[in-house]
Write an enzyme that holds these catalytic residues in place. Structure first.
Site, PDB file in Angstrom:
ATOM      1  N   CYS A   1      -4.619   2.226  -3.799  1.00 52.94           N
ATOM      2  CA  CYS A   1      -3.408   2.773  -3.153  1.00 52.94           C
ATOM      3  C   CYS A   1      -2.220   1.853  -3.342  1.00 52.94           C
ATOM      4  CB  CYS A   1      -3.628   3.036  -1.667  1.00 52.94           C
ATOM      5  SG  CYS A   1      -4.869   4.268  -1.331  1.00 52.94           S
TER       6      CYS A   1
ATOM      7  N   GLN B   1      -4.480  -5.035   7.014  1.00 54.85           N
ATOM      8  CA  GLN B   1      -5.358  -6.130   6.569  1.00 54.85           C
ATOM      9  C   GLN B   1      -5.109  -7.406   7.375  1.00 54.85           C
ATOM     10  OE1 GLN B   1      -7.783  -5.550   4.540  1.00 54.85           O
ATOM     11  NE2 GLN B   1      -7.096  -3.524   3.904  1.00 54.85           N
TER      12      GLN B   1
ATOM     13  N   ASP C   1       2.961  -3.911   8.205  1.00 52.53           N
ATOM     14  CA  ASP C   1       1.745  -3.156   7.945  1.00 52.53           C
ATOM     15  C   ASP C   1       0.591  -4.126   8.154  1.00 52.53           C
ATOM     16  OD1 ASP C   1      -0.546  -2.166   6.809  1.00 52.53           O
ATOM     17  OD2 ASP C   1       0.395  -1.441   4.979  1.00 52.53           O
TER      18      ASP C   1
ATOM     19  N   HIS D   1       0.868  -1.187   0.000  1.00 54.39           N
ATOM     20  CA  HIS D   1       0.000   0.000   0.000  1.00 54.39           C
ATOM     21  C   HIS D   1       0.906   1.239   0.000  1.00 54.39           C
ATOM     22  CE1 HIS D   1      -2.820   2.950   1.792  1.00 54.39           C
ATOM     23  NE2 HIS D   1      -3.800   2.113   1.520  1.00 54.39           N
TER      24      HIS D   1
ATOM     25  N   LYS E   1     -10.681  -0.420  10.145  1.00 50.55           N
ATOM     26  CA  LYS E   1     -10.771  -1.611   9.295  1.00 50.55           C
ATOM     27  C   LYS E   1     -11.094  -2.852  10.106  1.00 50.55           C
ATOM     28  CE  LYS E   1      -7.984   0.217   5.609  1.00 50.55           C
ATOM     29  NZ  LYS E   1      -6.873   0.073   4.670  1.00 50.55           N
TER      30      LYS E   1
END
Ligand SMILES: *Cc1c(COP(=O)(O)O)cnc(C)c1O
Length: 399
Positions: free
Chosen positions: A358, A197, A194, A119, A220
């Site tokens: 993104c 997700q 990261d 991303h 999220k």
């Protein structure tokens, strides 16, 4: 399973009472009643600034705010709640690491390794850190199925690699990355994950994963917008300089010099998002009240139903066919621009995301302008998948 599915759906007012099939969860998830109530209750009964007041409301706000931090720490397997820093989200968390930590380990002969599927918020901060330090930025290439090319990873990660910054899972392809394998290649490099997700779908145990930093966003994973988390290894956080300065983060201030507060406050200048943190604590309480295996089985079931349904539509190509995926399915439709497909789906009340997600370098490497992406959460149902498939079939007849 069906019973739990009904409970999940009914817990989310926006979804339960709506004809909208919400399949844009990788961009932001809906909020369960428990989170909405936590926000409302906070403002109705508690609202005050934290860590400052001697009065009851401030004490209560501080207690709830710090309890949320402890709750999140437990959720991600961090034994020290002070290793949980509140941020605005994943983007700010990664920027914090790139601005406060990276300069302490990067120099002209070192390199930072990311991947082509990242991303933008796990690319651009590292570009800037490399520009500032003279370090080299390297990106691991992908295989045809959208997984990390592990040979390329082994070639790019070397003794000069100071930082490996990698997504736990890709928001554009769904691919789950082999963090443990990368850690094995690391030869002393720091691992920044990261987790935007990852946290909503995968087991997260920052200590077992042996990562140095883990970033994720509240919104999220069923929490409010404006709040997120940076987990950092406590010894690293302690040694890092602050990145923003002002109130809340100090110990003592004189006109010429200041000393800084202990963790976690050193990295939380100014009034934090108090209600957001409490709301995220409620979201974690909600999410954690179900076995992750049950959520995973349900979401994987939706993913495979959507994947096989889409595959049967002529001209549709699935982008990202990794074996191990979070419930994200990206696809293209021959002869149609993703945006036009998205608009036709929206007309049928099916909410998906279209475009580059993104991840422009990823789209460039795939040679496509973008994809149509459907992403699932626990409150989605097989009926939602059926609506998606029917809507894509119908869109196809228009294009
Ligand atoms: C959404 C997302 C981000 C950015 O999260 P924000 O909440 O916008 O800060 C970073 N990485 C991935 C993989 C994402 O899905």
């Amino acid at each position: 399973m069906a019973a739990l599915e009904e409970v999940w759906r009914s817990d989310f007012p926006l979804i339960a009472d709506s004809d909208i099939v919400y399949l844009d969860n990788a961009a932001s998830a809906q909020k369960p009643r428990r989170v909405l109530e936590a926000l409302d209750t906070y403002y109705r009964t508690t609202n005050a600034n934290v860590h400052r007041g001697v009065h009851k409301l401030s004490e209560r706000a501080t207690t709830q705010f710090e309890a949320a931090r402890e709750r999140v720490a437990r959720f991600i397997g961090a034994s020290d709640p002070a290793s949980v820093i509140w941020t605005r989200g994943t983007t700010e968390a990664i920027n914090l690491v790139a601005l406060a930590f990276a300069p302490t380990v990067l120099h002209e002969s070192s390199n930072v390794v990311i991947s082509v599927m990242e991303h933008h918020s796990n690319i651009v901060p590292w570009q800037q850190a490399c520009l500032a330090s003279g370090a080299e930025l390297r990106a691991i290439e992908l295989t045809a199925s959208g997984e990390l090319d592990l040979d390329d990873a082994a070639a790019k990660i070397d003794a000069n690699t100071a930082i490996i910054a990698i997504g736990h899972a890709s928001n554009a392809l769904g691919t789950v990355n082999p963090l443990e394998h990368l850690k094995g290649l690391a030869k002393g490099a720091y691992l920044v994950v990261d987790g935007a997700q990852g946290a909503p779908h995968l087991p997260v145990d920052v200590e077992a994963m042996d990562c140095d930093f883990y970033a994720f966003s509240g919104h999220k994973m069923y929490g409010p917008t404006g709040i997120g988390v940076l987990y950092g290894r406590p010894d690293l956080l302690r040694a890092m300089p602050p990145w923003q300065t002002g109130g809340e983060m100090i110990e003592h201030v004189s006109i010429k010099r200041s000393s800084f507060a202990d963790l976690p406050h050193k990295f939380e200048a100014g009034t934090p998002d108090i209600s957001g943190a409490i709301g995220l604590g409620a979201a974690v309480d909600y999410f954690d009240s179900f076995p992750l295996a049950a959520i995973d089985a349900h979401e994987q079931n939706l993913l495979s139903a959507a994947t096989s349904g889409l595959q049967q539509i002529e001209g549709v190509e699935i982008i990202g066919t990794a074996r191990n995926k979070v419930p994200v399915v990206s696809f293209t439709m021959q002869g149609a621009h993703p945006h036009d497909v998205g608009t036709l789906l929206d007309q049928q009340n099916v909410a998906v995301r279209t475009g580059h997600h993104c991840a422009m370098p990823l789209m460039e490497s795939l040679g496509i302008p973008g994809t149509i992406r459907a992403s699932f959460s626990l409150y989605n149902s097989t009926a939602d998948v059926d609506r998606l498939i029917a809507a894509v079939q119908k869109a196809r007849t228009f294009l």
